[in-house]
Structures are given as structure tokens and as C-alpha cells.
Design a protein around this motif. Structure first.
Motif, PDB file in Angstrom:
ATOM      1  N   ILE A  84      -3.007  10.770  10.595  1.00  0.00           N
ATOM      2  CA  ILE A  84      -2.773  12.063   9.941  1.00  0.00           C
ATOM      3  C   ILE A  84      -1.293  12.429  10.033  1.00  0.00           C
ATOM      4  O   ILE A  84      -0.697  12.892   9.061  1.00  0.00           O
ATOM      5  CB  ILE A  84      -3.655  13.159  10.579  1.00  0.00           C
ATOM      6  N   LEU A 110      -4.986  18.286  16.841  1.00  0.00           N
ATOM      7  CA  LEU A 110      -4.922  18.286  15.380  1.00  0.00           C
ATOM      8  C   LEU A 110      -3.965  19.357  14.882  1.00  0.00           C
ATOM      9  O   LEU A 110      -3.181  19.125  13.958  1.00  0.00           O
ATOM     10  CB  LEU A 110      -6.323  18.487  14.779  1.00  0.00           C
ATOM     11  N   LEU A 165      -0.763  18.641  12.564  1.00  0.00           N
ATOM     12  CA  LEU A 165      -0.629  19.270  11.249  1.00  0.00           C
ATOM     13  C   LEU A 165       0.646  20.093  11.134  1.00  0.00           C
ATOM     14  O   LEU A 165       1.328  20.052  10.102  1.00  0.00           O
ATOM     15  CB  LEU A 165      -1.859  20.122  10.940  1.00  0.00           C
ATOM     16  N   ARG A 177       3.398  17.605  10.721  1.00  0.00           N
ATOM     17  CA  ARG A 177       3.365  17.034   9.371  1.00  0.00           C
ATOM     18  C   ARG A 177       3.902  18.023   8.331  1.00  0.00           C
ATOM     19  O   ARG A 177       4.676  17.655   7.447  1.00  0.00           O
ATOM     20  CB  ARG A 177       1.926  16.625   9.043  1.00  0.00           C
TER      21      ARG A 177
END
Length: 161
Positions: free
Chosen positions: A36, A78, A82, A85
Motif C-alpha cells: 500500500i 494503515l 496512508l 502515501r
């Protein structure tokens, strides 16, 4: 349900088998999060990218030792991935975000003169500059150096004349 309890345990009182099972699950969850985040996160080793690596390791270690619940911890990881990212994506499109997140390159030497202010800010000595010249262009002096730059990732680049 009894098999899950036997394999993964509850709380902090875990045996070796339970910690091993938790470590294996954490390993695969981390692989998913790496996908991810993008491979760049773990390949470039910039200060920006190192933050996510350190945080993932420290947070996921809590799952292995039973200090935190698996689902909540995975969601926290996560969230880190995120945010990382999104900031990486945003810095691609908006230069000011890139400067804020990653910093800016800094000229340490140009046109035969050291930039002492930038060298001091970067904690780079003249010996460090000489080392970079030897490593990058295989020379022992600044005769063929036009500029030396500390890049945003901390690396030092040497541009020949």
C-alpha cells in the motif's frame, strides 16, 4: 475458536508458540502495508521514508508481545501508511508540500568557494566535502568540482566542471 486461542493467545501472557504465530501474521500484514505504501518507501531510505519504517516496526511489535489488540494496531499502521502515501503523492504535485515534507537541496560548495552557512546547517565539514569528492568523482581536490550539493535525502552530490 479454541484453536485460535491456543495459537494466538490473549493479552500479555503469551507463550513462545503464540508469539511466533503473532509474528508470522504481523509479517504478512506488514507486507500488505508495504504494498500500500509503495516500494519507494522502503527502498530510498530518506528521513521522510524512515519515519514510516520505524513507526511500523514499533507499533507492530506491540502485536507480537500482546501489548495491543491486533485489529486496532493494524489500523493504526494503515493510518501511518496512508498518511505517508498521501503526503508523497501530494509532494509530487505541489512543490511546497515536497519542501515541507522532504526539505530542500542545499549548495555546500560552488565556483571554488565553500558555503559555510549551509555547511554549518547541514553539519558537514570540509573533510566531509573532500570525502564526497573522493567517493563521487575519484579525485583528491576540488580542481574539477563545480558544485557540491546536499540533496533532500541527505546524500551529497558532486558536479564536475
Amino acid at each position: 475458536m479454541h484453536i485460535l486461542s491456543t495459537l494466538f493467545g490473549h493479552g500479555k501472557d503469551l507463550n513462545s508458540l503464540q508469539m511466533i504465530c503473532r509474528a508470522i501474521v504481523s509479517f504478512f500484514l506488514t507486507l500488505v502495508l508495504i504494498r500500500i505504501a509503495g516500494i519507494r518507501t522502503f527502498g530510498k531510505k530518506t528521513p521522510f521514508d524512515n519515519v514510516i519504517t520505524i513507526m511500523l516496526g514499533s507499533i507492530f511489535s506491540r502485536v507480537v508481545v500482546g501489548a495491543s489488540p491486533v485489529i486496532a494496531t493494524t489500523l493504526a499502521c494503515l493510518a501511518f501508511v496512508l498518511v505517508h502515501r498521501v503526503l508523497a503523492w501530494a509532494s509530487f504535485y505541489k512543490d511546497w508540500i515536497g519542501r515541507w515534507v522532504k526539505g530542500e537541496a542545499s549548495s555546500l560548495y560552488a565556483d571554488g568557494r565553500r558555503n559555510d552557512k549551509n555547511m554549518r546547517a547541514a553539519s558537514v565539514s570540509e573533510k566531509d566535502l573532500r570525502e564526497s569528492v573522493r567517493q563521487k568523482i575519484n579525485e583528491d581536490n576540488f580542481a574539477h568540482v563545480r558544485e557540491i550539493i546536499q540533496e533532500r535525502n541527505g546524500d551529497i552530490s558532486v558536479i564536475k566542471t
